[in-house]
Structure formats: structure tokens, C-alpha cells
Design an enzyme around this catalytic site. Structure first.
Site, short mmCIF file in Angstrom:
data_model
loop_
_atom_site.label_atom_id
_atom_site.label_comp_id
_atom_site.label_asym_id
_atom_site.label_seq_id
_atom_site.Cartn_x
_atom_site.Cartn_y
_atom_site.Cartn_z
N TYR A 171 -9.71 -8.83 7.71
CA TYR A 171 -9.92 -7.25 7.62
C TYR A 171 -8.56 -7.08 8.37
O TYR A 171 -8.16 -7.33 9.50
CB TYR A 171 -10.96 -6.81 8.59
CG TYR A 171 -10.86 -5.46 8.93
CD1 TYR A 171 -11.16 -4.65 7.68
CD2 TYR A 171 -10.96 -4.92 9.97
CE1 TYR A 171 -10.97 -3.43 8.18
CE2 TYR A 171 -10.80 -3.66 10.47
CZ TYR A 171 -10.89 -2.63 9.50
OH TYR A 171 -10.80 -1.35 9.67
N MET B 238 -6.47 -4.40 10.39
CA MET B 238 -6.86 -3.50 11.38
C MET B 238 -6.08 -2.23 11.16
O MET B 238 -6.22 -1.39 11.09
CB MET B 238 -6.90 -4.04 12.98
CG MET B 238 -8.05 -5.09 12.90
SD MET B 238 -8.47 -5.32 14.75
CE MET B 238 -7.02 -6.37 14.95
N HIS C 239 -9.86 -0.10 5.63
CA HIS C 239 -10.19 1.08 5.40
C HIS C 239 -8.92 2.27 5.29
O HIS C 239 -8.06 1.81 6.05
CB HIS C 239 -11.15 1.77 6.69
CG HIS C 239 -12.37 0.85 6.63
ND1 HIS C 239 -12.50 -0.06 7.76
CD2 HIS C 239 -13.41 0.72 6.09
CE1 HIS C 239 -13.99 -0.50 7.54
NE2 HIS C 239 -14.38 0.08 6.58
N ASN D 153 -4.93 9.59 1.80
CA ASN D 153 -3.99 8.96 2.04
C ASN D 153 -3.36 8.27 0.86
O ASN D 153 -3.45 6.83 0.48
CB ASN D 153 -3.97 7.84 3.10
CG ASN D 153 -2.54 7.28 3.49
OD1 ASN D 153 -1.70 7.49 3.13
ND2 ASN D 153 -2.77 6.65 4.92
N ALA E 62 -0.86 5.55 0.76
CA ALA E 62 -1.24 3.96 1.06
C ALA E 62 -2.14 3.33 0.10
O ALA E 62 -1.96 2.23 -0.04
CB ALA E 62 -2.15 4.27 2.43
N ILE E 63 -2.87 4.33 -0.77
CA ILE E 63 -3.78 3.64 -1.50
C ILE E 63 -2.84 3.08 -2.72
O ILE E 63 -3.06 1.92 -3.28
CB ILE E 63 -4.84 4.84 -2.17
CG1 ILE E 63 -5.74 5.29 -0.86
CG2 ILE E 63 -5.66 4.26 -3.22
CD1 ILE E 63 -6.43 6.40 -1.12
N PHE F 188 0.27 2.09 -2.66
CA PHE F 188 0.71 0.87 -2.10
C PHE F 188 -0.15 -0.42 -2.23
O PHE F 188 0.30 -1.12 -2.48
CB PHE F 188 0.97 1.17 -0.68
CG PHE F 188 1.92 0.10 0.14
CD1 PHE F 188 2.99 -0.51 -0.08
CD2 PHE F 188 1.08 -0.83 1.15
CE1 PHE F 188 3.66 -1.52 0.72
CE2 PHE F 188 1.61 -1.80 1.62
CZ PHE F 188 2.58 -1.94 1.57
N TYR F 189 -1.27 -0.12 -1.85
CA TYR F 189 -2.14 -1.53 -1.87
C TYR F 189 -2.51 -1.73 -3.15
O TYR F 189 -2.99 -3.16 -3.62
CB TYR F 189 -3.33 -1.14 -0.96
CG TYR F 189 -3.07 -1.18 0.63
CD1 TYR F 189 -2.98 -2.52 1.29
CD2 TYR F 189 -3.23 -0.01 1.44
CE1 TYR F 189 -2.81 -2.59 2.64
CE2 TYR F 189 -2.98 -0.32 2.59
CZ TYR F 189 -2.73 -1.37 3.32
OH TYR F 189 -2.47 -1.50 4.65
N LYS G 219 -0.73 -1.80 -5.36
CA LYS G 219 0.68 -2.65 -6.14
C LYS G 219 0.24 -3.94 -5.87
O LYS G 219 0.80 -5.02 -6.33
CB LYS G 219 1.88 -2.04 -5.31
CG LYS G 219 2.74 -1.42 -6.20
CD LYS G 219 4.15 -1.19 -5.85
CE LYS G 219 4.49 -2.19 -4.73
NZ LYS G 219 6.00 -1.99 -4.44
N TYR H 33 -16.82 8.57 8.13
CA TYR H 33 -16.20 7.18 9.02
C TYR H 33 -15.44 7.90 10.20
O TYR H 33 -15.74 7.10 10.99
CB TYR H 33 -15.51 6.48 8.10
CG TYR H 33 -14.84 5.36 8.71
CD1 TYR H 33 -15.77 4.18 8.50
CD2 TYR H 33 -13.64 5.15 8.94
CE1 TYR H 33 -15.35 3.15 9.26
CE2 TYR H 33 -13.09 3.89 9.64
CZ TYR H 33 -13.94 2.80 9.66
OH TYR H 33 -13.64 1.85 10.19
#
Lengths: 165, 886
Positions: free
Chosen positions: A77, A79, A115, A120, A123-124, A126-127, A129, A141
Site C-alpha cells: 500500500y 501511503m 487512495h 486529483n 495523479a490519476i 500519472f498512475y 501511465k 473517505y
């Protein structure tokens, strides 16, 4: 960019002796203060938590927690992952994330997740990719930021042995 | 040895000696006891037993036995020798020398004793005696290399270098042509280099050069060979050859400043004065440009031109020098350039230059007139430089703004916090400086440097116990505090001594200062082993250098600080003797009952703790002593850990006198030495010694405000003495009368007039005005108000500056603190002191002493601790990714 100069980016582990560097980074990167458990988890994760150095200056970090799933298999995970503002766009975040992905691969860990706040988008993408996908949405959340919802973003490594829920 | 004994016992005696030499003390002791059973009065055996016990830390018994042995056999050289060894082990060298001399009277040719004697003579610098002993040794054993060398060195030390050369040449005459064998080449080469350095010392330069070149192939140390050769060439004015050789040396090490200096001298541009004509500057510029092409990796070749260039050329050179270092991130850049700040023109140029870089980096991300972008860290290092720049110029507010900006930019760089701490220290906020240094320390717990720096800041803020705890983080486990002492950690002892002094804890302060003094005694002691070692190993040049260093050891700044600190403690102790315990009880009686009880409890607890600690230590010591029998690793427990006994000295001024003597001998060029001498002697009523101190002061710096104080106080005191009655007193008055006209300040003037004239000469200087005011009050106490006004009316003019970012004023924080203390102690005027404090609080807003508006004690509540962790709910966020451009 470094404009043709040889700039070295290196990663180093987190230990008791330099833990304050991670704390300093988090204090400016994220609007929350992390508690002792966060740092204990980060230290316990060993190689999965790293500081990134740009010309010997600590400018970014990735902090992970190793989680045991039912059935004994483990997953990673993430963090936090962050780079100081002036040093973004230099491939430091990529290097940190690739490190964790490669390490997971080597240790036959099938799942990395995290999470992300639903708005964002940087970031989304980016990930994405790196082969992460949105696997779940959790309502409410977060308690004191808007929007309060988050996505669970997950990357499955190896694929075949993992059963998606 | 042991001659009077029958064969069996004689053998046993030999065993004692052998056991002593091989450190098998138990065995030796057994043998001794076996002899003594039959011959209880045998002197030499008693002596040897004593010597053996001495090595087993049974000192008292040792002395008793050795003395008894000697009494039983006064005619034995062994007994005398042993007695000498015993004294030597306790560093009582003078006594030891006497014993050896007695031993030699009985057995004049005893080589061992002669050798031991010669070592002591070298240590004590009994040079004439050293020469004599060395001659005897050579006469007795001329086939021993060491004896030749020792004899030569003794003459050299005894200021007879030419005799030393003769001896070395005679020694060479005894050698075969194929000398040295392969195994001795280094030693022989060293001997030759030593001889050549002697020739140079005697001024026989040509002979030295000829000899050097003739022996080239026998000298192993090629670098020393070249350095010696070039030094001789320059002294012989062979500049062309010298230049060539310096260039060769530079290819070997292009960062050796001495080589550059030498080269400049050879080409007719010596750097001695640092002042050059414009032609010379052009020539130097050309020289260094060509050198820079040759030695591209040298930083010295780039840095040196900044010293001699001026104006536009300086600007360009500095620009070229600074840019790559900011890009690379060299934290020491400012320290590297700080000598240039003695030159105000250069400081201004640097300021403009670096501000220009900052501006361009912020606007374009690159340096001016460059299209390529700099790494992001360049801006941070630029801000870091600017912060130190403004700190150096005394503009603390700007300095703090710059460093804050740098921390915002990259909060993980430890140096930023260290520099911020330093700026706050300079600005007068010691508490904040300490907490920032602690923050820096927290960022790398494995770094001893930031740890030590933090300890120093804590001591400056008078947080002694916290500092102690922090310091021991880096000492070895076990006996923590002693470890700092054993490591001769003098900066720590000095800083904590100063802190205790500020807090008026004179016992602890003295304890620390005297510890430093002890280290210097130990360093002197440490040379002992080298007297024999260096002669054997032939490291003669280094040996002589070490002896010369030892001769001026006590001139070192740390020693000066410690001695001055100790003297100040003793003066304070004399002026206000410590309250005796009955008075303490009185104070106790005045306290309310609850507080009294608390205090008593506290004291009792502390006592119990100390007792327990001492017991544990003793036990440890005993255990250690038992396991490693005879070895001297046993540490005695300090019976006076807080220096309370040091306060109970009978005559503090006499104690002060001990350290004063060392200062006078080794630091006669320092004003402080004579100020202290004046203070001590005037208190001792030693008028002539005080006069002598005064004369030194006037000679060193007649314009110094403290010199002025001493001058006025002295003649005021002399004038107020009763009419002399005894012959000595008359004599003293006569001397003072005769000396008075030699002080030009006083010629034909009253003290008050001299005081006024001094004021007129220095009316813009705060410290001079304070000095004049104090003396005015001293001479005429009814002028108190006038004197105080004199201080209060002191102007704080801006120092000339041509900058836009605020200007710097004349007053120094440290001086203002001193003036505040004068107002309290000398003038005893609380109101004036309060007014002064308020005014200085405005001048120095960061000062904790004056409680300025910006100091940490005023704004503490709003400051949040960085890096602290709250125990709230953890939230998960990826905020840091938001601006990540992909």
C-alpha cells in the site's frame, strides 16, 4: 531541466537516523500530520520506503506499508508519494514509483494499491501511465477536504494468479 | 645488580628485573618476597619491589619501599635509578633528574641511566645538560648510530647548529661508501635532509644546495627534496630556476597555495603585502590566466585572482567563479569568499552580483545571458549565499528573510537550518539559535558536526544540562562525561565554562577552565615518548618541529581562553567570596516552609544520587583493577565533580597568578593578558607590577577604552594612597612619580582633563564614551548624573553604505550588553539601565538579552515546532502529486 548537465538522482533508505528528512518532506508536501504508526510502518517496509536525492539534496519520497491479506499473500500500500515543488518534472516521482513496482515484481508481490482523491486528475493519469487502474470508489473517505471521495487505484503484477474481487 | 646476594637469590633478583620489563608484575613480586624472606633488609630488592608495586597502582607502598631500600643501600646505583624512575612515573622530572645524577655518581658509565637522564633533560629543556649527557653516551658507544644523531640534535637544540653539522659529517665519515643498505634508505635520507636544513639554518645556502644535489639519489622523500631545493634557490635569488621548479611542483599539486606564492615571488610579483600597482595586477592576471589553462582542475588557481583583482575585472572573475559552484551546490562557498569581505568595495560588488543571479534565476530559471536552465537547487544555494552575505554585513532582518525563502524552497537541506541558527545567534537570539541547531541535528542523527554545533549553541544559550545530554550522544558508551574530558574536547569545556561563568557558578566554571589547562599540561607531557622514538626512527625534521611547537604550545588560543577564564573566576571570587554555609542557612530560613521542604528534598535526592553513582563507579573501577591486574586503566572517581573545593582556595589571587604567569610568558602581545595582570596586581596592592601591566597596555593600544580605564584608575589609586612612610613605599612612590611623565596622555594634565581629552578624541564611539563616563564617576562621584548622560547621549550612526536594503548601524550588540552591565554594576542606576535596555531592544529587536520585539522569548507562543507529530486521525492524501507535470 538540468539542461545537459549530469544530474544524479539517487534513492536511499529511511532509518532512525534520517527519519526527520521524511517528516520534513511530509510537513510541506501534505496538508496532514502523520502519526507514529505511519512512520513505524514506513520503517518496517524496509526497501519499499525510499528518499530521493537530487544532487545530494533530499527532494522526494515514497512511503509504503506492507499488508497481509487473508490467505497469507501480501500486497503493497503506497501511503505517500511526493516531490518538492521546485523539483517536479525531473523524473523523480517516476523513479520512486518504478522502484516500488520493480521491487514488488522481484518479490513476487501481486498487488500495489493506493487512495487518490477523486478530483486529483494529474495523479490519476500519472498512475495510469504505470499500469494502475481505478478499482473502487469510496464515498466520504476524507473527513475535512472536498471532495471527500476517493478512488482506490491498483496495479496487479503478473496478473494470472490474481483474482479480481 | 644484586651483587651482594648468594647465587640463588641473585638469580631471583634478575627475575624481578626481567618481570618488571615484561610487565609480569605478579611474578616479580613473588620473586622479591622470596629474597626478602631471607634478606629482609636488602636495599635493591626493596627498591625493585617498590617499583613493581608502583605499576600495580600501590603508590604509597611503592614510595615507602623505594625510600627504605635507598636508606639501606645508599651506595647502590640501582636504588637511585629506581627512585628516579618512580619520580619520573609521577612526572616529577626535576626530582628524577637529581636521582639519576646520584646514580651516575656511583656508576658514571651506566648507559641505561645516562639514556634515561638524557630523555628527561630533553623534556625539561635542560639543553646544556642534554649536550653533556649525549656526549658521554657517544664517547661510551661510538658505534651506535643513535648516539651520533642524539649528540648532533642536542647541539642543534642548544642553538649550535654548526656544531651539529660537524657531528653529522663526522658520522657520515664513519660510513661505508655503499651505505645505506636497502632497509635503511628512508632513515638515511631523512638524516641528510635534516643536515641540509641545518646548513640552511646556518645561512650556508650554497653549500646546502650543493650538498642537496650531490645527495639527490640517496634522498627517498622526493617531494621534500624539491621543496627544499626551491626554498634554497629562492633564498639564493636564483629566481629563474626557482620559477621552473615551482611549476614542476604545481603539476604535482596545483592546489598548494605556497607554491603559487613562491612562483609569484620568482616572477617578481611577491604577494607579501597584497598591494599591487595596476601594471602588476595586469601581469598577475595574465599569469593566472595562463596557469588556469594548464591546471584546469585546480580551484586555487581560480580563487587566488579574486584576492588581487579589483573593480570590473573582479566582478567578472567573481561571476565566473561563483556560478558553477552555486550550480554544483557547494555549501562552503561563502566561507571560501568571506575573506574578501574585509574589502568593502568587493563586498558591494558581490552583493550586486549575487542579487543579479537571484533575480535572473527567479525570472528565467537560468543565469543572466544564458539560455540554458539551471537545476532548481541553484536558486536555493543562491539564497543560502545571500543569507550569509547579509549576516556578515549585520543586516540580520534581510539575512533571515533570505534563509527563510531558501527553507521554503527546499526544506530538507540541513545547512539552511545551521545558517539560520547562526544568524539568530549573531542577532542576539540565543534560545532560538539553539532550537534551530537542534532541528538541524534532528535531521541527521549520525552527523557529529551538526551535533557538536547544536551543543555549542545550547551552551551559548546557557542550557548546560541539555547541552551535556546532547554532547554525550556521540561519546562512547559507559563513562560518558569523562569521555569528553579524555578526548580533550576543549571547545566543549571552554563553552560550558563560559556558560557557568555567565551564570555565576564559579566552581563549575573553574572546573572546566582548569580541565583545559590540564590538557595542555598533558600535551606537553605527551612529547616525552618522542625523545627516544624520533632519534631511533630518524624523523629528525619532524621531531625538531614538534619540539618547537611544544615550546610555544601555551600561546594557543584555547589555552589563552581557559587561562583568562580561570583568572576572571579567581578575581570574581576575590571580589565577592562565596557565601558560607551559615549564610546559606539564613537564606533558607527566609524561605516559606513549603519551598524549604522542596529544596531540602531535592538536595537530599541529589546527594543520594551522587553517592550511588560514586559507589557504582568505584565498584567498576575495582572490578576493572582486579581483572587486569597491574594495568593502569583504573580511573579514580572525581572527588569534586562540581568544583566546590576549587572555590575554597585560600588566596584566589595567588591561584590566578599561576595562570597569569603563563599568559605573560606565552601571550605577551595580547591586550587581555595585561588587562588581567593589571586587575590582579591592583587588587594585590602590587603597585609596580600594575604599573608594568599598564605600560604594556599603553604600548600595545593606547586608544583602547580598557587601557584608558586602567590608566586613570591607576593614577587615581596612587594619588589616593596615604603618604608613604616605609622605605619601600617611598621607593614605590618615587618610581611612580618618575614614570608618570612617560605617559604622554597625562603630561601637564589632571586626570579629569586627560579623561575629557580622551572623550573628545573618541566621542562617536560607544565603548570609549562608556569608559570616559565610568572614569568620570570614579574620579568625581558627584558627577554621576553627568556620566550617565554621557553614555545615554551616545550616537548610533549608520556605517557608511551604499545599499538599498537598509543600512547597518555602528553599535555592536556585545558592547551594548557591556554598557548595560556597567549601568547596573558601576552606576547602580536601575532606571538608567531600564531606559538603556528599552533603547537597545529597539536597536536589536532579536536580542533576548534586551527582550527585543522579535526575539523568541517574546514571540514563542506563535511558533510551531517543525516536524512534530500530532496524534490526530491519519488521513491519506496524494496532494503532493497535484502539480506533477507528466
Amino acid at each position: 531541466m538540468g539542461a545537459g548537465r549530469a544530474v544524479s538522482i539517487s534513492l536511499d533508505g529511511v532509518r532512525d537516523k534520517n527519519l526527520m528528512q521524511l517528516k520534513k518532506l511530509n510537513s510541506v508536501l501534505f496538508p496532514v500530520r502523520y502519526n507514529d504508526k505511519y512512520y513505524a510502518d514506513a520503517l518496517a517496509s524496509g526497501e519499499f520506503t525510499k528518499l530521493a536525492y537530487y544532487n545530494d539534496i533530499c527532494v522526494g519520497s515514497i512511503a509504503c506499508r506492507i499488508e497481509k491479506k487473508e490467505g497469507g499473500s501480501i500486497r503493497v500500500y503506497i501511503m505517500t508519494l511526493g516531490v518538492l515543488a521546485p523539483y517536479r518534472g525531473l523524473g523523480i516521482g517516476t523513479k520512486l514509483l518504478n522502484h516500488v513496482i520493480e521491487l514488488s515484481h522481484k518479490q513476487n508481490i501481486g498487488e500495489i494499491y493506493l487512495h487518490v482523491q477523486t478530483n486529483n486528475e494529474d495523479a490519476i493519469s500519472f498512475y495510469k501511465k504505470f499500469g494502475f487502474e481505478i478499482t473502487e470508489t469510496i464515498k466520504n473517505y476524507y473527513t475535512n477536504i472536498t471532495p471527500p471521495d476517493c478512488y482506490v487505484v491498483t496495479k496487479y503484477i503478473g496478473g494470472e494468479s490474481q483474482s479480481k474481487k | 645488580m644484586g651483587a651482594s646476594l648468594p647465587p640463588k637469590e641473585a638469580n631471583l633478583f634478575k627475575l624481578i628485573v626481567k618481570s618488571y620489563e615484561t610487565k609480569q608484575y605478579k611474578k616479580g613480586l613473588k620473586a622479591a618476597d622470596a629474597i626478602l624472606k631471607k634478606f629482609p633488609d636488602h636495599g635493591e630488592t626493596l627498591s625493585m619491589k617498590g617499583l613493581t608495586l608502583n605499576c600495580m597502582d600501590r603508590k604509597q607502598e611503592a614510595y615507602e619501599l623505594v625510600r627504605l631500600g635507598l636508606k639501606n643501600d645508599l651506595k647502590s646505583h640501582v636504588c637511585w635509578h629506581v627512585y628516579g624512575l618512580l619520580y619520573r612515573s609521577d612526572r616529577e622530572y626535576r626530582e628524577a633528574i637529581k636521582c639519576y645524577r646520584n646514580a651516575l655518581r656511583i656508576d658514571p658509565d651506566n648507559i641505561e641511566i645516562l639514556r634515561d637522564l638524557s630523555l628527561l633533560q630533553a623534556q625539561m629543556r635542560d639543553l646544556a645538560g642534554f649536550v653533556e649527557t649525549r656526549q658521554q653516551l657517544l664517547t661510551l658507544k661510538p658505534n651506535h648510530r643513535m648516539n651520533w644523531i642524539g649528540f648532533a640534535v642536542s647541539h642543534h637544540l642548544n642553538s649550535n647548529a654548526s656544531k651539529a653539522i660537524d657531528i653529522l659529517e663526522a658520522y657520515e665519515g664513519t660510513l661505508e661508501d655503499d651505505y645505506p643498505p636497502e632497509s635503511e634508505r628512508c632513515e638515511h635520507g631523512e638524516m641528510l635532509l635534516y643536515k641540509i636544513s641545518l646548513l640552511e639554518e646556518c645561512g650556508l645556502l650554497e653549500k646546502a644546495l650543493k650538498e642537496l644535489r650531490k645527495r639527490e639519489f640517496k634522498i627517498v622523500d622526493k617531494l621534500s627534496y624539491k621543496e627544499e631545493e626551491v626554498s634554497l634557490l629562492v633564498k639564493l635569488n636564483s629566481f629563474e630556476e626557482g620559477e621552473k621548479l615551482y611549476r614542476v611542483l604545481l603539476t604535482m599539486n596545483p592546489d598548494n597555495y605556497q607554491y603559487y606564492e613562491g612562483l609569484q615571488k620568482c616572477v617578481g610579483l611577491p604577494s607579501k603585502t597584497g598591494q599591487y600597482s595596476s601594471d602588476e595586477i595586469d601581469n598577475l592576471d595574465a599569469l593566472y590566466k595562463s596557469l588556469a589553462e594548464q591546471y584546469t582542475w585546480s580551484s586555487a588557481v581560480k580563487r587566488i585572482p579574486l584576492d588581487f583583482l579589483d573593480g570590473g575585472k573582479f566582478r567578472d572573475a567573481a561571476d565566473n567563479y561563483i556560478r558553477p559552484l552555486l550550480t554544483k551546490g557547494v555549501p562552503s562557498l561563502f566561507s571560501d569568499l568571506s575573506p574578501l569581505y574585509d574589502h568593502p568595495g568587493k563586498a558591494n560588488i558581490l552583493e550586486k552580483l549575487v542579487l543579479g543571479l537571484e533575480d535572473s534565476l527567479k525570472k528565467t530559471g537560468g543565469y543572466p545571458e544564458k539560455s540554458e536552465k539551471e537545476p532548481p537547487s541553484t536558486l536555493m544555494w543562491t539564497l543560502f549565499y545571500l543569507a550569509q552575505h547579509y549576516d556578515r554585513r549585520g543586516q540580520y532582518d534581510v539575512a533571515l528573510a533570505k534563509i527563510e525563502e531558501a527553507i521554503q524552497h527546499t526544506p530538507t537541506v540541513i545547512d539552511l537550518y545551521s545558517v539560520k541558527s547562526k544568524i539568530l545567534k549573531h542577532a542576539g537570539d540565543f534560545a532560538s539559535a539553539a532550537s534551530l541547531a537542534d532541528e538541524a541535528r534532528g535531521m541527521d542523527l549520525a552527523d557529529r558536526y551538526v551535533n557538536s554545533q547544536c551543543v555549542k549553541r545550547m551552551l551559548q544559550a546557557d542550557q548546560v544540562s541539555l547541552a551535556e545530554k546532547t554532547a554525550v550522544l556521540f561519546t562512547k558508551d559507559g563513562d560518558q562525561h569523562n569521555n569528553l574530558h579524555d578526548m580533550q574536547c576543549m571547545w566543549y569545556e571552554l563553552a560550558s565554562g563560559e556558560s557557568y561563568f555567565r551564570q555565576n557558578d564559579l566552581g563549575r566554571a573553574l572546573k572546566k577552565y582548569l580541565a583545559v589547562e590540564k590538557h595542555y599540561a598533558d600535551i606537553t607531557e605527551d612529547q616525552f615518548d618522542f625523545h627516544s622514538y624520533c632519534l631511533r626512527k630518524m624523523t629528525l625534521r619532524a621531531y625538531i618541529q614538534m619540539l618547537r611547537f611544544q615550546d610555544r604550545l601555551h600561546a594557543h588560543a584555547y589555552f589563552r581562553k581557559a587561562a583568562a577564564g580561570a583568572i576572571r573566576c579567581y578575581i570574581k571570587l576575590y571580589d565577592s567570596p562565596p557565601t558560607s554555609s551559615t549564610e546559606e542557612d539564613d537564606e533558607l530560613a527566609k524561605m516559606p516552609a513549603s519551598q524549604k521542604k522542596k529544596l531540602r528534598q531535592k538536595q537530599r535526592k541529589a546527594e543520594a544520587r551522587a553517592k550511588k553513582e560514586a559507589e557504582v563507579k568505584n565498584e567498576e573501577a575495582n572490578a576493572g583493577g582486579a581483572s587486569k591486574y597491574g594495568k593502569r586503566n583504573v580511573k579514580a572517581v572525581d572527588p569534586d565533580p562540581h568544583g566546590e573545593k576549587l572555590l575554597q582556595v585560600e588566596d584566589p589571587l595567588m591561584e590566578a597568578g599561576k595562570y597569569l604567569k603563563l599568559l605573560q610568558k606565552h601571550s605577551p602581545d595580547h591586550l587581555e593578558t595585561h588587562l588581567l595582570s593589571f586587575e590582579v596586581n591592583i587588587r594585590k596592592q602590587k603597585i609596580l607590577l600594575a604599573l608594568q601591566a599598564l605600560k604594556h597596555l599603553v604600548q600595545l593600544d593606547a586608544e583602547n577604552p580598557d587601557t584608558h580605564r586602567c590608566l586613570i584608575r591607576f593614577f587615581h589609586k596612587v594619588a589616593s594612597r596615604p603618604v608613604p612612610t616605609s622605605d619601600t613605599e617611598k621607593l614605590i612612590s618615587g618610581v611612580v612619580e618618575a614614570e608618570r611623565p612617560t605617559f604622554s596622555q597625562l603630561q601637564g594634565k589632571s586626570l579629569m582633563e586627560a579623561n575629557t581629552i580622551f572623550l573628545e578624541q573618541h566621542k562617536d564611539s560607544l565603548m570609549h564614551r562608556a569608559s570616559v563616563a565610568e572614569m568620570m564617576y570614579c574620579l568625581e562621584p558627584n558627577k554621576k548624573a553627568e556620566a550617565i548622560t554621557l553614555i545615554q547621549d551616545s550616537p548610533n550612526n549608520p556605517v557608511s553604505s551604499n545599499k538599498s536594503l537598509g543600512s547597518v548601524k555602528q553599535w555592536k550588540l556585545k558592547d551594548c550588553v557591556a554598557v548595560h552591565k556597567i549601568l547596573i554594576s558601576t552606576f547602580d542606576d536601575q532606571n538608567a539601565a531600564l531606559r538603556w535596555k528599552k533603547r537597545c531592544g529597539e536597536e536589536f529587536p532579536y536580542s533576548t538579552y534586551f527582550e527585543g520585539s522579535l526575539c523568541s522569548t517574546q514571540t514563542k507562543t506563535s511558533k510551531a515546532e517543525n516536524g512534530g507529530i500530532q496524534n490526530g486521525k491519519v488521513e491519506k492524501l496524494e496532494g503532493g502529486m497535484k502539480n506533477l507535470a507528466i
